[in-house]
Design an enzyme around this catalytic site. Structure first.
Site, mmCIF file in Angstrom:
data_model
loop_
_atom_site.group_PDB
_atom_site.id
_atom_site.type_symbol
_atom_site.label_atom_id
_atom_site.label_comp_id
_atom_site.label_asym_id
_atom_site.label_seq_id
_atom_site.Cartn_x
_atom_site.Cartn_y
_atom_site.Cartn_z
ATOM 1 N N ASP A 184 41.629 35.052 49.094
ATOM 2 C CA ASP A 184 42.553 34.374 48.266
ATOM 3 C C ASP A 184 43.366 35.421 47.388
ATOM 4 O O ASP A 184 44.507 34.921 46.972
ATOM 5 C CB ASP A 184 42.041 33.069 47.735
ATOM 6 C CG ASP A 184 40.863 33.284 46.861
ATOM 7 O OD1 ASP A 184 40.461 34.542 46.749
ATOM 8 O OD2 ASP A 184 40.534 32.245 46.105
ATOM 9 N N ASP A 222 36.540 34.705 48.274
ATOM 10 C CA ASP A 222 37.119 34.396 47.102
ATOM 11 C C ASP A 222 36.829 35.955 46.248
ATOM 12 O O ASP A 222 35.711 36.173 45.945
ATOM 13 C CB ASP A 222 36.628 33.140 46.416
ATOM 14 C CG ASP A 222 37.655 32.746 45.461
ATOM 15 O OD1 ASP A 222 38.126 33.630 44.583
ATOM 16 O OD2 ASP A 222 37.674 31.428 45.290
ATOM 17 N N SER A 254 43.055 30.503 42.612
ATOM 18 C CA SER A 254 42.405 30.083 43.783
ATOM 19 C C SER A 254 42.931 28.946 44.587
ATOM 20 O O SER A 254 43.075 28.720 45.847
ATOM 21 C CB SER A 254 40.755 30.055 43.836
ATOM 22 O OG SER A 254 40.230 31.295 43.598
ATOM 23 N N THR A 302 38.980 26.404 45.918
ATOM 24 C CA THR A 302 39.089 26.694 47.500
ATOM 25 C C THR A 302 39.096 25.520 48.486
ATOM 26 O O THR A 302 39.933 25.165 49.381
ATOM 27 C CB THR A 302 38.302 28.014 47.745
ATOM 28 O OG1 THR A 302 38.588 29.019 46.633
ATOM 29 C CG2 THR A 302 38.623 28.638 49.087
#
Ligand code: MG
Ligand code: ZN
Length: 551
Positions: A359, A51, A106, A159
């Site tokens: 992401d 992330d 995200s 996520t």
């Protein structure tokens, strides 16, 4: 002539006994040499999401691994696990934008990866019109495959949630918890986030507290709840949906079943710096991202139908938001350790597609050259120097900085707690902030450099339009204040500024950027070659679905 020969070959392909001896030999050679049909599908898909891990973040990890004088990768040929996937697989880039917008969050980004469909910002598992879309995880489950989600944040965080829940907003983590369990679409869930599973009165509910203790959970895991109701989703998972429960590294290690909910923290799991420290002292009680990953692979790979597994290194993003380069490096190393575990598991297989990507990028991070701490003149032996010294006009960043970043012993949040353990920053001094930074950072700041960290003023824009966001901004961030949206994190952003010049680090924002992110693909050539291009995250979602679940 050519046509006649081809016709003859076609005839003898159909009826080999009708061919002449010579033709038979030619035909047999042809059969032997025939190119294998390219493999376009796989039994398993492993998706790893760093992330906030843009190309600049990957560059930080690679520079550290390859060039830091005291790199922990010195004992591993200076090779990251990421670089093993790039060397033995393929790389591409991907755009991450949300439907109708430039910069993604995200939830939307993971939804687009999970569904292959355009999605709206901050939505979980919905298309851009708000329709529920089956995710790759849910489709895999419906096809009889095993499924898993692993994250070092909370299992209900944006996520992981986007692969197994459908909600109009990422903040609905209590509903996400209930939905993820009730659907039974995920066999293996390993993360933090018990606070969204426990009844609202957990602090005083002796019966539930006793039960949690009996189940082997340490009291820190059930210290508080974020729920508004008296549901206990943990016992619902066990009694209503057949999940086994694990709460620490020991229970995880000895677990041998195939349907399991592992909640290893009340909120998020250990940060990368704390993990580095407990690993060194051999004192970690939480499983690491790597240990969760290996256990998930163990369990899921027993399913003869194959599996889908998503693994998130979720705190690279958090370090990026607060502009903490030292913490971010430790998160990248923690993620790369999990990537190594996946690499070792997959390297000799040809039935599995691994995609490692981000992401989005977080923080607008980068190394940059400065006019501070200018290099001294050096004489070089080369015959082109013509009597001149080697003396660049600017500071292009010494490699020792990489070791200094890795030497940071606490996150900016730890430094904030050092200033005031209750995070009451109403009357703090520049001296207190420089002391806090210097207690954890090898790169030091003076009280003068720390000036401005304590100062905050009310921003009417936030108060009027976004009461749930920061009501304060700092004069020092005035030129870009709309990009700093997370309350007390602003003190961290200013610590980042105070350290920046001596780290040769710059930050562009307290949120995300739209920079394309790296894509690493490993697996059969016929499957991975399509990822070696400039694509969009919805394309990646579609390619993964097509490879795992061919029509
Ligand atoms: Mg995340
Ligand atoms: Zn973020």
């Amino acid at each position: 002539m050519k046509n006649k020969k081809m016709l003859s070959l076609i005839v003898c392909s159909v009826l080999i006994s009708a061919c002449s001896t010579e033709e038979k030999i030619v035909e047999v050679e042809k059969i032997v040499k025939v190119e294998p049909t390219p493999v376009t599908s796989v039994k398993n898909v492993i998706l790893m999401i760093g992330d906030g891990m843009g190309v600049q973040q990957v560059g930080l990890l690679e520079d550290y691994a390859r060039r830091a004088p005291n790199s922990i990768y010195n004992s591993a040929n200076n090779q990251t696990a990421l670089s093993k996937f790039s060397k033995n697989g393929l790389m591409g880039l991907s755009m991450t934008s949300p439907h109708g917008g430039l910069v993604v969050d995200s939830a939307c980004s993971a939804t687009q990866l999970a569904t292959g469909m355009p999605a709206g910002s901050e939505m979980i598992g919905l298309d851009n019109n708000g329709n529920i879309v089956k995710t790759i995880l849910e489709r895999a489950k419906a096809a009889g495959k095993a499924t898993g989600l692993v994250s070092d944040t909370r299992i209900t965080h944006a996520t992981p949630a986007s692969f197994a829940a459908h909600q109009p907003h990422r903040s609905l983590e209590n509903d996400i918890a209930a939905q993820m369990i009730a659907s039974e679409s995920v066999d293996v869930l390993f993360s933090g986030g018990a606070r969204n599973f426990l009844p609202s009165d957990i602090k005083t509910n002796t019966k539930t507290r006793d039960l949690m203790s009996k189940l082997g959970a340490s009291s820190s895991i059930y210290k508080k709840s974020k729920r508004q109701d008296d549901r206990n989703i943990i016992t619902e998972a066990r009694d209503g949906h057949g999940y086994n429960l694990v709460f620490d590294k020991k229970q995880l290690t000895s677990y041998t079943g195939d349907k399991v909910l592992g909640l290893f923290a009340n909120s998020s799991m250990s940060d990368g710096i704390a993990y580095t420290a407990c690993k060194k002292a051999n004192s970690c009680t939480q499983p690491s991202l790597t240990e969760m990953t290996m256990k998930a692979l163990d369990i899921l790979s027993r399913d003869p139908d194959g599996f889908f597994l998503m693994i998130e290194g979720g705190q690279i993003d958090w370090a990026g938001h607060i502009n903490d380069a030292g913490w971010m490096l430790h998160e990248l190393i923690k993620f790369d350790e999990a990537v190594e575990a996946v690499y070792q598991w997959v390297k000799d297989r040809d039935d599995t597609l691994v995609i490692v990507t981000a992401d989005h990028e977080t923080g607008g991070f980068g190394f940059s050259y400065t006019r501070k701490n200018l290099p001294k003149a050096k004489s070089l032996s080369g015959d082109g120097m013509l009597g001149y010294d080697f003396q660049p006009k600017f500071n292009f960043g010494p490699l020792e900085t990489l070791d200094a970043l890795h030497g940071q012993t606490g996150t900016f949040y730890d430094m904030m707690s050092h200033v005031n353990s209750d995070w009451d920053f109403s009357s703090t001094t520049a001296q207190a902030w420089s002391d806090a930074i210097n207690a954890y950072s090898q790169i030091k700041v003076t009280p003068k450099q720390a000036q401005g960290i304590p100062e905050r003023e009310t921003n009417e824009y936030f108060v009027a339009d976004h009461p749930y966001l920061a009501a304060d901004v700092f004069p020092k961030l005035n030129d870009f204040k709309e990009f700093y949206v997370y309350g007390d994190d602003l003190h961290g952003n200013l610590m980042g500024r105070a350290l920046a010049a001596d780290q040769n680090v710059i930050w562009g924002t307290g949120t995300h950027t739209a920079a394309p992110v790296p894509v690493y693909a490993f697996g059969p050539q016929g499957v991975i070659k399509q990822f070696s291009t400039m694509q969009h995250h919805t394309d990646i979602g579609q390619k993964m679905i097509a490879a795992l679940l061919p029509q």
